[in-house]
Design an enzyme around this catalytic site. Structure first.
Site: not given
Lengths: 246, 574
Positions: B124, B237, B239, B253, B256, B287, B352, B387
């Site tokens: 990730f 954040q 995304h 969403l 990821e 991100r 997000h 994050r």
């Protein structure tokens, strides 16, 4: 694009009626979008449950043109827009208001099911192929559409004696967990009334997660109940001569 | 010590507001300590936003990459957060996440497996090693169901479809909460020695968001009104990959994990544009970087027909895609008529996650108000300015557990509080006011305008002028909200519910805008066009917001230096 007519149930425990709303249809629109549009512009107090809007939470269950569906997954362009689209609450549960029903019974049934209990001294290793079939059951988003469509609940209202497809799926996930050490067959037979199910597969058809509820969960569980509680010889006699003669 | 006579009163040692991962984990821990525990949630149990988490939870289990350990996870988290994280939280999180994951497995969670039968981990963005324990792309569902079943069996009292509108206080400590049943519209009071806020995020203040209707910043607003401090509210954040088409699904969403499994980002000319922005990490950059890159490509005219970027996983075998990303496959097929095994998705940034939140003690989740705790997205500090994917689910179980433990311990040594009827009357008056007006605006219109404004003025790229304008607009929206009117009865009335949630959204939006205006640099998810660089001096401080009188006030707090052991980890680079 043209307008659509949504014929939405408005009412509460005391009763109610279907009310028509005209909604402009946009590309890719789903029924839940149309309901939100009605809330924002015509009826701000129209009651509906929803959360994720992506078929992951199982909140927006209703009956669209008489079929149990997730509203967030039901495309307007897949419905005949030349006639009103009916949107009604799930029939198997008491109405609270408009499209919101009282599904608390499901949570009560769930409490009866003993949770996962690892076998003593188990090693926490599992093969993917053993996990696969349980993961199918774990996909359940608890939309309760399978409960809604099941005739044992919908038409015969056997909520006291019968757990319903959702909870057979849950028991199947526990019983087939590679490391679980409990036996829940007595519960299936006596508390959840699995015998009432006559495998019409209605639940499988409406499952938005495409879980093979009947084939992969209910039938194997019925077999376990049979193995444990019914003598195979008696079963054969019953098959040949019919239940009345045995 | 009398209960409030006016309304139904529920009495518990620990009241937990929110039934997502953090709330449920807190409840389980408080129950394990012998406390009597109530969990209150706005939706049905099991529908909280955690259920939407897809990609996985980050824990340095080292099941695949043997070199991984908590130190590397700690360093990745701090670097991802651009070094303004609470380092102690980052340390505890990295150290404890593997045990919390094993615990989930022992409670019945079934993760995907490695060849040798262990929990499988995937790559990730921003994580040095393959670290995300997952179940296809529905990890959040697995987690919430596991915790829910555990909690139900242990015996917490669940109060579903109940909205808390005010925290009640007894002197300087919390004494309970006031709220209404969404179903009946009747009021209810909760009396508790400890309260844990686990209400999640604030994404519903923005127009394009991955968040559900519940994410209206309730917990942060409740805590703020009760005198607690909010931390780092500028760090929101976006995304990088939300759906952009069709309009009804905009913002939903796209995990990821698509990139984690090898998905490639391209612009309309077919260029893998991440080469320009982060040639080393490419699609698996953090991100904040990927979101800005897509935004920039679109802004400079290289976007897709619907204003996004292409995200393509179709070079992988179709069966593999369906197995590892089943819900993405269905989501695109059913909602956008796109078969992701055959062609690319169109994606763009979507609001997000809130990195900021209630300021808490790292060890206990204790806020600045006695008896008030917070965990998960509602709490700030762990993630700093940005994050990493996968660090949210692990945050929930690490700090949910810690907050539940501390809340139960606090309850043990605390006498029962009293409820103050004057506070309850005031809370009731506030909630009912929109019904009393003969005319006034519909809350949906005000919410629509708030989302539109926050999207325009407090989005991915910010400027001094925009943020000042946002504060002016927020003031106008607040005035309009004072005059809004609700139609119908109190029986399951979404318009009324929104009128209450809107107050919380206005509060957290204002906090976010104030903090964003004050931070005159760019760092992580906070990008200022007028201050495009990160400045060392800003890396030395965090922002705190607190209510003084009726005014929202902001001050800076200097960061404490890391102990030598952690500083050493940061200095090592692998």
């Amino acid at each position: 694009m043209a307008d659509a007519t949504l014929r939405v149930f408005r009412g509460d425990r005391e009763g109610g009626k279907a009310v028509d709303y005209q909604v402009p249809v946009t590309e890719g629109m789903v029924v839940l979008d149309a309901i939100h549009s009605i809330q924002a512009h015509q009826a701000p107090d129209l009651a509906v449950r929803w959360n994720c809007k992506a078929a992951k939470c199982g909140s927006c269950s209703a009956e669209v043109n008489g079929k149990p569906r997730l509203m967030c997954k039901t495309r307007m362009d897949a419905l005949p827009l030349d006639q009103p689209i009916t949107v009604s609450p799930m029939k198997a549960f008491p109405v609270i208001r408009d499209l919101v029903t009282d599904v608390s019974w499901n949570y009560k049934v769930n409490k009866k099911i003993p949770p996962f209990q690892p076998r003593p001294g188990v090693k926490w290793k599992m093969e993917q192929r053993d996990v696969d079939r349980v993961q199918e059951f774990r996909k359940c988003i608890e939309c309760f559409l399978c409960q809604d469509v099941c005739h044992v609940l919908r038409d015969h209202d056997k909520k006291e004696q019968f757990g319903g497809p959702r909870f057979f799926v849950r028991v199947a996930a526990l019983e087939m967990h590679p490391l679980d050490g409990l036996d829940r067959t007595r519960l299936l037979k006596e508390e959840l009334g699995i015998g009432f199910c006559n495998i019409t597969k209605c639940c499988t058809e409406v499952c938005p997660e495409e879980i093979h509820i009947t084939d992969n969960a209910i039938i194997p569980l019925k077999e376990r109940v049979v193995d444990e509680f019914y003598d195979p010889v008696t079963m054969i006699v019953r098959k040949i001569f019919g239940a009345k003669n045995t | 010590m009398t209960a409030n006579s006016k309304y139904e009163t529920q009495e518990h040692d620990v009241l937990i507001i929110g039934a997502g991962g953090a709330g449920l984990r807190a409840a389980i821990e408080a129950l394990a300590q012998g406390a009597k525990v109530a969990v209150v949630c706005k939706s049905l149990l099991g529908k909280a936003h955690t259920v939407m988490a897809e990609g996985g939870l980050a824990a340095a289990m080292a099941n695949l990459d043997k070199a991984d350990d908590w130190r590397t996870h700690f360093r990745d988290t701090m670097r991802g957060g651009k070094l303004v994280n609470n380092w102690r939280m980052a340390q505890l999180h990295a150290q404890e996440a593997p045990d919390r994951v094993r615990e989930l497995e022992q409670w019945g969670a079934l993760f995907d497996r490695t060849e040798s039968g262990d929990i499988l981990q995937r790559a990730f963005g921003g994580h040095t090693f393959r670290r995300l324990c997952h179940v296809g792309d529905r990890t959040g569902l697995e987690m919430i169901r596991t915790l829910q079943d555990r909690g139900v069996q242990m015996g917490f009292d669940v109060f579903m479809e109940c909205t808390i509108t005010k925290l009640l206080k007894d002197g300087d400590r919390v004494s309970g909460a006031f709220g209404y049943w969404r179903e009946s519209g009747r009021f209810v009071t909760f009396k508790a020695k400890s309260i844990v806020i686990a209400t999640g995020g604030i994404g519903k203040s923005w127009k394009i968001t991955s968040n559900s209707w519940e994410c209206t910043g309730d917990g942060m607003a409740l805590a703020y009104e009760a005198g607690a401090e909010l931390l780092d509210m500028e760090f929101v954040q976006f995304h990088p990959t939300g759906m952009v088409w069709p309009p009804g699904v905009q913002g939903i969403l796209v995990t990821e994990a698509v990139r984690g499994e090898g998905g490639l980002l391209r612009n309309k000319n077919g260029e893998r544009f991440m080469e320009k922005y982060d040639p080393k990490k490419m699609e698996l950059s953090t991100r904040d970087v990927v979101a800005r890159s897509i935004y920039t490509e679109v802004k400079e005219g290289r976007g897709t027909p619907h204003g996004g970027a292409y995200l393509d996983i179709s070079h992988k075998p179709a069966e593999y895609v369906k197995r590892k990303l089943p819900s993405m496959y269905h989501q695109f097929k059913e909602l956008a008529d796109v078969d992701i095994t055959k062609g690319p998705m169109e994606v763009g940034p979507t609001c997000h996650y809130m990195m900021g939140g209630i300021r808490v003690d790292a060890e206990t989740g204790q806020s600045s108000v006695k008896g008030l705790f917070a965990a998960g997205e509602a709490a700030g500090g762990l993630h700093g300015a940005n994050r990493l994917g996968g660090n949210s689910l692990s945050d929930l179980i690490v700090f949910g557990r810690r907050a539940g433990l501390a809340a139960a311990e606090h309850a043990k040594k605390t006498a029962a509080p009293s409820l103050d009827n004057a506070q309850i009357d005031e809370a009731e008056r506030q909630v009912l006011a929109p019904f009393d007006r003969a005319e006034g605006e519909n809350p949906y219109t005000i919410h629509h305008d708030l989302q539109d404004m926050m999207q325009r003025l407090v989005g991915i790229f910010r400027t001094d002028a925009d943020l000042r304008q946002a504060l002016v607009e927020l003031e106008k929206l607040r005035e309009r909200a004072k005059k809004m009117r609700v139609e119908g009865s109190r029986l399951f009335n979404p318009g009324w519910h929104l009128s209450r949630d809107l107050q919380c959204m206005l509060t957290v939006s204002e906090a976010c805008t104030h903090a964003a205006l004050a931070r005159k640099e760019s760092r992580g998810a906070h990008s200022r066009l007028d201050f495009p660089k990160s400045e060392d001096v800003w890396g030395q401080k965090n922002h705190v917001i607190v209510k003084k009188g009726d005014a929202m006030t902001l001050f800076e707090v200097p960061r404490t230096a890391m102990p030598a052991e952690l500083a050493q980890i940061m200095a090592e680079d692998k």
